[in-house]
Design an enzyme around this catalytic site. Structure first.
Site, short mmCIF file in Angstrom:
data_model
loop_
_atom_site.label_atom_id
_atom_site.label_comp_id
_atom_site.label_asym_id
_atom_site.label_seq_id
_atom_site.Cartn_x
_atom_site.Cartn_y
_atom_site.Cartn_z
N GLY A 29 1.10 -1.36 0.03
CA GLY A 29 0.03 -0.10 0.09
C GLY A 29 0.73 1.07 0.10
O GLY A 29 1.65 1.34 0.90
N SER A 30 0.63 2.34 -1.00
CA SER A 30 1.46 3.24 -0.97
C SER A 30 1.21 4.23 -2.22
O SER A 30 -0.12 4.12 -2.54
CB SER A 30 2.77 2.80 -1.36
OG SER A 30 2.89 1.97 -2.54
N ARG A 31 1.92 5.21 -2.64
CA ARG A 31 1.63 6.24 -3.35
C ARG A 31 2.87 6.79 -4.14
O ARG A 31 3.96 6.60 -3.65
CB ARG A 31 0.99 7.32 -2.56
CG ARG A 31 0.91 8.80 -3.42
CD ARG A 31 -0.06 9.65 -2.72
NE ARG A 31 0.42 11.06 -3.08
CZ ARG A 31 -0.50 11.99 -2.61
NH1 ARG A 31 -1.41 11.94 -1.67
NH2 ARG A 31 -0.10 13.22 -3.02
#
Length: 220
Positions: A187-189
Site C-alpha cells: 500500500g503506497s503512492r
C-alpha cells in the site's frame, strides 16, 4: 505472470508460517474442533495467496515514446494540481499522484528514459497515502530523471501499511523508459512532479496501469 524478486523472502516466510500453524492446528485442534481447524486453514491459505498475489509481476506490452510520460505505477489517480516543490525544484510544478492499494501491482517503473540526476531517501511518518501531507511528511524516496531540458521528479511514498521502499536508481545512471525504478511493499503512492503546462492525459479517479497508460505528453 511471474513473482517479483522483492517477494521471495516474504513469500518464503509466509509459507513457513502457514505450514507451522496448520501443523499445530492439525495436531492440537482438528480432533476436538475440526470446523475451527478448517477455518484456520482457509484463513491462512487466503492470506498466503494474497501475499503471493501482492508480489505478482504480470506480463504486459509496454507503451513507449520520447515525448510521453508513462504511468510509473498501477493504481488510481488521486491528485492533479499545481504545487510548490520545496525539495528539489524550489518552484511550481504540476503534481500527478497515483494511489496504489494493497491489491495493485506494486512494481514502479521509469516514466521516461534519461539520466538520473538526483536520488534521495527521506525518513518520515506513515500517514495514509491519500493524506495531503503524505507527499512531504511520509517516508519517501525521490528521484529526478532528465531527458533533454526536461526534468521530472518521481516520488515513492510509503503509506500507513507500507514500511519499506525499495529504489534501484542512483545519480549518474542512464535509465530506459519502463525499466524497474523500485518497489513499495503493502500500500503506497507515487507522485510525479512535471513542468507546469505539461499536457496531462489522465483524469482524477482514473484507474491506470504502470508501463502501459500515458500519464502526460511533454512539450517539444
Amino acid at each position: 505472470m511471474t513473482i517479483h524478486k522483492e517477494g521471495y523472502k516474504s513469500i518464503a516466510i509466509a509459507t513457513l508460517i502457514f505450514v507451522i500453524l496448520n501443523l499445530l492446528s492439525f495436531f492440537f485442534i482438528s480432533a476436538s474442533a475440526p470446523l475451527i481447524s478448517w477455518i484456520i486453514f482457509v484463513g491462512l491459505l487466503g492470506l498466503l495467496l494474497f501475499i503471493i498475489s501482492f508480489f505478482r509481476l504480470p506480463n504486459r506490452t509496454h507503451t513507449f515514446g520520447e515525448d510521453k510520460v508513462i504511468c510509473p505505477a498501477d493504481g488510481k489517480v488521486v491528485v492533479i494540481e499545481e504545487v510548490f516543490d520545496e525539495e528539489y525544484f524550489h518552484d511550481k510544478r504540476l503534481q500527478v499522484s497515483i494511489f496504489m492499494s494493497p491489491a495493485n501491482v506494486h512494481v514502479n517503473r521509469n516514466p521516461i528514459s534519461g539520466e538520473v540526476i538526483y536520488s534521495k531517501y527521506h525518513k518520515g511518518k506513515y500517514l495514509v497515502a491519500w493524506h495531503p501531507k503524505s507527499s512531504t511528511e511520509n517516508e519517501r524516496h525521490s528521484v529526478v530523471l532528465k531527458t533533454g531540458n526536461t526534468e521530472i521528479l518521481v516520488k515513492q511514498i510509503a503509506g500507513a501499511l507500507a514500511k519499506r521502499i525499495v529504489n534501484y536508481l542512483k545519480a549518474g545512471m542512464k535509465v530506459k523508459q519502463n525499466e524497474e525504478l523500485g518497489f513499495i511493499k503493502f500500500g503506497s503512492r507515487v507522485d510525479l512532479l512535471l513542468p507546469v503546462g505539461t499536457e496531462v492525459n489522465v483524469q482524477l479517479g482514473q484507474a491506470v496501469k504502470g508501463g502501459v497508460d500515458v500519464l502526460a505528453t511533454l512539450k517539444k
